[in-house]
Write a protein that holds these residues in place. Structure first.
Motif: not given
Length: 543
Positions: A433-441, A126-140
């Protein structure tokens, strides 16, 4: 399920000859969804000709609803054929060429994003940042490891600890949190991100289970739901094609649309039915519509009355929860009422957003919403004005050549019902508004068009599909499916009221194949009963 390969043309077949020789049983099917159509088709194929389907709405298909959108077909309801090997819906679609134009991207064995197996899910905070792919895979990997544990309680008979409260959500959250917090290699910020992802994964899981929260899903029963092996398939021309295949050989006169049922009278003698008719309709002289030989009767909302030897009820669990007290006369047995009350059903809705151009990158197959401020919350309960926080993700529809630039969002539970009450403009603005917020765009435009489902507020559906709630079990599914009157407790005519629908299939609840098989199951009960009856008649010794 037992197969019924019975030919209605064979003169040597006791069922066929018996049905020709005797009065045809009057069979009424309530509901023209997959269960009702499968039951009707099976009965007609086996020589039963006095079959009527009463459908409350003005269309067939039940929780299958395909909407034409330009050259594409969007699914407001059932979307995937879950598994191929032995799945009757898959074989029906495959045998009739419905999967010929299915692309590789539209076949997936993934659990989180089922629209495409290629591409990458973008986990955005919700701060408009993408979580790194390797961190996502590790959590997944960690989450899936614990998910596998939730299956073992039923499958391996593991005892459920009191601390889990027999809840998939509580167990999963506790185990995953413990593993995250005890990991010495992660920084505090990384741990917080993983804890936030856990909440998002559980929201996605809730949408897949159609439960308000995974905290309500039974841990001890979770592993009984059985996945059919093979990929998940979509039907490019629409899931309604399966509905139409089931209905194509059913004569038009059989299915009566716009016929909601007010009350089902069962286990009634003619005298009782006559007394009811006299008491409720003193000035109604058309009482010969309650013939003495029929043990069951139906009152429709428009006042029409129909008699029946057998009634197959395919109403959703949501409708049964809301209306069983007034729908059945006499009321249902206590154990069946308890089963209806114990089992769970909630609403999972889709929100389709169409854009002129994609704002997402070509490799993105979904946008997942991760709220960092929810990392340590126990239960995700939102005030009404924050209903949008339950939207867990938007999937990208593939291929764009078919769908254009389309996203499909997911929301479930009470928040889905709140979404249904909003107008299109409000939902479109909120999602933008959600898409703008989460993508930071901040420059994402409003969608050119919005389309969404409303299964919770549909009076003839009242929910998306069933789940085994904490305190319920597969035994409750069996009790819901048991026909009335109970054979051991009465000498009344058997199989007066039968029950079908996805919520009555112990292993395949919540699926289209479960619904279809349940309809065939109830038709088979009647086929087998009459087959036994006529078999006994033909083998009777001559006196």
């Amino acid at each position: 399920m037992q197969s019924c390969e019975i030919s209605s043309e064979s003169t040597d077949d006791p069922l066929s000859s018996g049905l020709r020789r005797h009065r045809q049983p009057q069979i009424i099917v309530i509901g023209a969804g997959l269960a009702g159509l499968a039951a009707t088709k099976t009965l007609l194929e086996n020589g039963f000709t006095n079959v009527t389907v009463l459908e409350a709405s003005d269309r067939i298909g039940g929780r299958v609803q395909s909407i034409q959108h330009g050259s594409a077909t969007l699914e407001l309801g059932a979307t995937w054929i879950h598994g191929a090997n032995g799945n009757p819906v898959y074989h029906l679609a495959e045998d009739n060429g419905l999967l010929e134009h299915t692309t590789d991207e539209e076949r997936s064995v993934g659990r989180i994003s089922l629209y495409a197996k290629n591409g990458v899910a973008h986990y955005q905070t919700n701060n408009g940042k993408r979580i790194p792919k390797d961190l996502v895979e590790e959590f997944s990997d960690l989450y899936n490891e614990v998910y596998e544990l939730t299956q073992e309680f039923f499958q391996n008979g593991k005892p459920v600890g009191a601390e889990s409260q027999n809840s998939v959500g509580i167990f999963t959250r506790d185990v995953v949190r413990r593993k995250i917090t005890l990991d010495p290699d992660d920084s505090e910020s990384t741990k917080k991100l993983k804890l936030s992802m856990l909440q998002q994964y559980l929201k996605v899981e809730s949408c897949e289970s159609s439960s308000p929260s995974m905290d309500e899903v039974s841990l001890s029963e979770f592993g009984e739901w059985t996945e059919i092996p093979g990929a998940h398939h979509v039907i490019p021309s629409g899931f309604m094609q399966v509905v139409e295949l089931l209905a194509q050989d059913i004569p038009g006169r059989v299915i009566r649309r716009g016929k909601p049922v007010r009350r089902i009278h069962w286990n009634y003698t003619f005298q009782q039915a006559e007394e009811i008719t006299q008491g409720e309709h003193e000035h109604d002289h058309n009482r010969d519509c309650w013939p003495c030989q029929a043990p069951a009767h139906i009152e429709c909302e428009d006042g029409e009355r129909l008699s029946a030897d057998h009634i197959i009820v395919t109403a959703s669990l949501g409708v049964l929860k809301k209306s069983h007290e007034t729908l059945f006369s006499p009321g249902l047995p206590r154990d069946k009422v308890q089963a209806i009350e114990k089992l769970g059903i909630s609403t999972t809705d889709k929100i389709f957003l169409e854009f002129d151009e994609p704002f997402w990158s070509p490799e993105c197959n979904s946008i997942q919403f991760v709220w960092e401020d929810e990392a340590l919350l126990e239960q995700l309960a939102y005030p009404q004005e924050l209903w949008y926080r339950k939207i867990c993700s938007f999937d990208v529809l593939y291929p764009p050549e078919r769908y254009g630039y389309m996203l499909s969002g997911w929301i479930c539970g009470e928040e889905a019902l709140l979404m249904e009450r909003c107008d299109d403009e409000t939902v479109a603005e909120t999602c933008t508004e959600l898409l703008r917020k989460f993508t930071g765009n901040p420059n994402i435009p409003k969608p050119r068009r919005i389309l969404r489902s409303s299964w919770g507020s549909n009076p003839y559906i009242r929910g998306s599909y069933s789940f085994t709630r904490v305190g319920s079990s597969g035994g409750d599914v069996e009790r819901l499916a048991t026909p009335l009157p109970y054979a051991k407790s009465t000498k009344a005519p058997p199989l007066q009221v039968l029950f079908a629908g996805e919520a009555t299939h112990r292993k395949y609840y919540s699926t289209t194949h479960g619904a279809l098989l349940s309809g065939q199951r109830e038709a088979s009960r009647l086929i087998e009963m009459y087959q036994d009856l006529y078999n006994a008649e033909t083998t009777k010794p001559n006196m």
